[in-house]
Scaffold this motif. Sequence first.
Motif, mmCIF file in Angstrom:
data_model
loop_
_atom_site.group_PDB
_atom_site.id
_atom_site.type_symbol
_atom_site.label_atom_id
_atom_site.label_comp_id
_atom_site.label_asym_id
_atom_site.label_seq_id
_atom_site.Cartn_x
_atom_site.Cartn_y
_atom_site.Cartn_z
ATOM 1 N N THR A 144 72.380 82.853 26.666
ATOM 2 C CA THR A 144 71.951 82.562 28.031
ATOM 3 C C THR A 144 70.436 82.529 28.032
ATOM 4 O O THR A 144 69.777 83.489 27.629
ATOM 5 C CB THR A 144 72.457 83.628 29.021
ATOM 6 O OG1 THR A 144 73.881 83.651 28.991
ATOM 7 C CG2 THR A 144 71.982 83.324 30.437
ATOM 8 N N HIS A 156 69.778 79.901 35.154
ATOM 9 C CA HIS A 156 70.317 80.282 33.856
ATOM 10 C C HIS A 156 70.949 79.066 33.198
ATOM 11 O O HIS A 156 71.646 78.292 33.854
ATOM 12 C CB HIS A 156 71.397 81.358 34.014
ATOM 13 C CG HIS A 156 70.866 82.663 34.511
ATOM 14 N ND1 HIS A 156 71.631 83.800 34.525
ATOM 15 C CD2 HIS A 156 69.668 83.030 35.005
ATOM 16 C CE1 HIS A 156 70.931 84.803 35.002
ATOM 17 N NE2 HIS A 156 69.734 84.348 35.315
ATOM 18 N N ARG A 166 75.900 74.929 30.500
ATOM 19 C CA ARG A 166 76.266 75.126 31.909
ATOM 20 C C ARG A 166 75.075 75.774 32.586
ATOM 21 O O ARG A 166 74.529 76.755 32.091
ATOM 22 C CB ARG A 166 77.491 76.028 32.016
ATOM 23 C CG ARG A 166 77.908 76.344 33.426
ATOM 24 C CD ARG A 166 79.178 77.192 33.468
ATOM 25 N NE ARG A 166 79.087 78.434 32.741
ATOM 26 C CZ ARG A 166 78.650 79.586 33.251
ATOM 27 N NH1 ARG A 166 78.233 79.646 34.492
ATOM 28 N NH2 ARG A 166 78.627 80.684 32.507
ATOM 29 N N SER A 167 74.653 75.235 33.718
ATOM 30 C CA SER A 167 73.500 75.767 34.433
ATOM 31 C C SER A 167 73.938 76.346 35.768
ATOM 32 O O SER A 167 74.822 75.802 36.437
ATOM 33 C CB SER A 167 72.469 74.668 34.682
ATOM 34 O OG SER A 167 72.020 74.137 33.453
ATOM 35 N N CYS A 168 73.295 77.463 36.147
ATOM 36 C CA CYS A 168 73.623 78.121 37.407
ATOM 37 C C CYS A 168 72.436 78.962 37.855
ATOM 38 O O CYS A 168 71.471 79.138 37.121
ATOM 39 C CB CYS A 168 74.872 78.987 37.244
ATOM 40 S SG CYS A 168 74.714 80.279 35.991
ATOM 41 N N TYR A 177 72.108 74.423 42.467
ATOM 42 C CA TYR A 177 72.749 75.102 41.349
ATOM 43 C C TYR A 177 73.834 76.010 41.888
ATOM 44 O O TYR A 177 73.630 76.713 42.870
ATOM 45 C CB TYR A 177 71.733 75.930 40.543
ATOM 46 C CG TYR A 177 70.738 75.089 39.798
ATOM 47 C CD1 TYR A 177 70.998 74.683 38.501
ATOM 48 C CD2 TYR A 177 69.551 74.688 40.382
ATOM 49 C CE1 TYR A 177 70.084 73.899 37.792
ATOM 50 C CE2 TYR A 177 68.649 73.909 39.699
ATOM 51 C CZ TYR A 177 68.918 73.524 38.416
ATOM 52 O OH TYR A 177 68.019 72.743 37.731
ATOM 53 N N CYS A 180 76.013 82.026 39.693
ATOM 54 C CA CYS A 180 76.550 82.617 38.464
ATOM 55 C C CYS A 180 76.776 84.101 38.654
ATOM 56 O O CYS A 180 76.335 84.704 39.553
ATOM 57 C CB CYS A 180 75.676 82.430 37.249
ATOM 58 S SG CYS A 180 74.012 81.919 37.231
#
Length: 180
Positions: A144, A156, A166-168, A177, A180
């Motif tokens: 991460t 992240h 994977r973006s959050c 976004y 997460c």
Amino acid sequence: MTRQHAHRHARQHGLSLVETTVTLGLAAVVAGLAAPNLNTVLELRRLDGAATQLAGDLQFARGEALARNRPVRLSLDAAQACYLVHTGAAADCRCAGDGSATCSGGAQAIRSVAWGAGERVGLQASSGSLLFDPRHGTATPSATLRVVAADGRAIHHVVNVMGRLRSCSPLAAVPGYRAC
């Protein structure tokens, strides 16, 4: 009609000093109210820009491994808010003070990115280096990577073992976004 009488009824053109001062005062109050919102918008744009650049370079590193048919790394130097895309071992390339790459042992720097103090973003990661496999496009280890703004908001990027990204944003603090 006398000259004095005509002078009293003459129309005034333009603004008086009092009207101009009141208008400028109101404009200053409105601008003062808008300034904090503008700063927030600018911080979010900086954060999103840096995170988008990092996401693109993660995909770039994976693609370079496949194209070159040799392992490619993305190594991070969180202390200098810098990362490198390079060949060779993780310890073979470092960020120099000016943001350029310094490599040894036959390693080759492909891309170097350093965020200056003006960017006002930081870089954190669960791993100092990701290795992308040339045969399968996989990443070792999964990691991460966090891009953090001065106000604490973060984006992240989670890279899984398959090399997928994977973006959050924690608590969906950054618009656009997912949480997460």
